[in-house]
Design a protein around this motif. Sequence first.
Motif: not given
Length: 737
Positions: A473-478, A697-699, A690-692
Amino acid sequence: MGTGKGLLIFGVLCLLENCVSDCPHGLSSRNRECVDEDECVEIPNACGKNTMCTNTYGSFLCQCLPGFKNIRGDVNFTGINGQCLDINECNKEPGICGPAMKCSNLIGSYKCTCQHGYTRDNSSVGCVDINECNVAENRSEDICGAKGTCKNVNGSYWCKCQEGYTNYGNERTPCSKLDCNAFNADIGPSQSLGGLADILSMMRNSCLALSNPTTASDGKADGEALLEKLLTATDAILAPDHLDSSEDVSVLLDTVENSIRVIGPQLKDKRTKIETNKTDAEIAVQRGKTPPTGPIHLNNENASLDTDWTTAAGTGSYPGFALAALLSYKNLESSVNRSFEELTGFEKEGVDPSFQIFSRVVSVVVSNPSTQNLSRRVNITLRHLDTEKSTEVRYICAYWTERGAWSTNGCWLDQEYSNITHSVCTCEHLSSFAVLMARYPMKHTFGLVLMTKIGLTISLLCLFLCILTFKFCRSIQGTRTTIHLHLCVCLFMADLIFLAGISQTKPVGGCRFVAAMIHFFFLGVFSWMLLEGVQLYRMVVLVFNATIRPLYLYLTGYGAPFVILIISAIIRPKGYGTDEHCWLSLNDGLIWSFFGPVCFIIILNIFFFIITVWKLAQKFTSLNPDLTKLHKIRAFTVTAVAQMCILGLMWVFGAFLFEEGPVVVAYIFTILNSLQGALVFIMHCLLSKQVREEYAHFLSCICTPQKKKYSDFSSTNPSSSQSQASRSGQITGESQI
């Protein structure tokens, strides 16, 4: 009136004349004459006891009766200055009764009787010798035994024993057979024990000397030295601290017991106590024509014996000697910590216990030849080698059989007088004894086992989803996501190994590896949890450059647990894996290599969380707070605290899971252990917006696989471009956090 008064005065004068007499002491006035008084009659007991009273004119005399004398030595005396005491004729005139007679003092007299071994002769007033040998024949009794020759002497007799028989130094007792063949070095596996042949040779010579008094020196004087030589030689055999076979143990025990039976009659003291490096012995002996009676109490540092002389001597033919000995071996338990195949009847709910020697090995030796069927039970108190006690442990009294195995037949534990440090064993026979600890494996109900499998399976599935989420999940990387990723990896591996191998105790090497891996990965979970607390602290306190370099993360998250694991394995390699579980041993303190770091991390994280909340409160009250960022940090802090509480609370109950405790503790631990993966997935994934969105998007890509109507790269819609830029800025800000 005057006449009456005169008559009264005359009467008083007459009375005074009768009461006041001019007669000397001892005389009384009668009809105005002085007459002698008989004090012996008028004064009761005038002279005292054991006296004869004689009246004299005006007085009396006292004399002692025959057999008494005046305390002052006067022949004539009065009751005031004299007293008669008995004369001990036996002391005053030695030999007053004549030869072979015994004088007994009586009050005022004495009595003569014949000494032991003599009798009154009808033809004379003296005593003549009794021929005990002839009397025994007349009564059809063999006073010296089948292998003894009786010889009469004045006042007594003595028995001469044939070779191979002895009366244990008491010449007036029957001869008993002394089996010296038990010390034959050519019989039995004595050659396998170095030094045993020397013991057998020494004891055989002593046995032959005891059974042939004409060739023996003063054996009694050498008894203590012989006992010391025996125990010193036994120390040499036990010096390696381990005997190879059960047969060697049986040979050694039998040899020492037989040797003590031979040495006992040669001891000069009634009580002999000796201690060496490997043994501790106390021996009590009694000699005499009549069997001894009374209690016996022998004790040493590791055991004590309570019995009586009737049991020790036996109820059959008494040979004039009785012995009771208590011998404790200080290191033999390691050599006999096996041979449990004869222990049956201890199955507990279908689970076989594992046995372990839990006391020193103790031998009880008595002169009674019938030790397999004692008339009275004996009590043997054995000190435990450790004070471990739990509901899954049971103490058993056992003895070493001739077959070289432990058995409990005829011995049982006295529950009333036993405690956590000592066990009191009551036995109907005598041998070598020890306390066995029967440890029963912890048994869980079917529901608990099923709950563990289902719960951990769900937890592993949730952790697997968390790992995929944090990785892709690229949106929460850190930095925080990296911490969560490796925390879930450690927790996933720990739960997987726990589920598959916690009960696989065989083989031992595999069990130790499983315990080490569980130890490592659970320490890793708490190490990454500590890093999360440090990261939150840096996010609040350090406004800029709050990230942590990945190298430092890996060194702390995996390096610290690895160092603890290596040190623990070097110090306590056998502490990994037990007979019941593939986990850390609770007996040698190794468990603190896990609970120590866990407690330290929880305390340190509590400190970081308190500082974090305090700083957050200050920032919320500032003039220009960045509310969006502060709300996110607050949410991160809440989830981190909840995560720490779940993991910490789980191991609070886990501390008691592998020891004794109520079943509810196992259920609580299982529930928390099963839910932690699901809770981590809920807190860090499902509660994150963000994960939801990434999930949605994946679903949507999976559920609607039709071709896109247009390309994102060719779109020129201003609003769409603006929305995409806005979203990109949002992702960048999240990554910085």
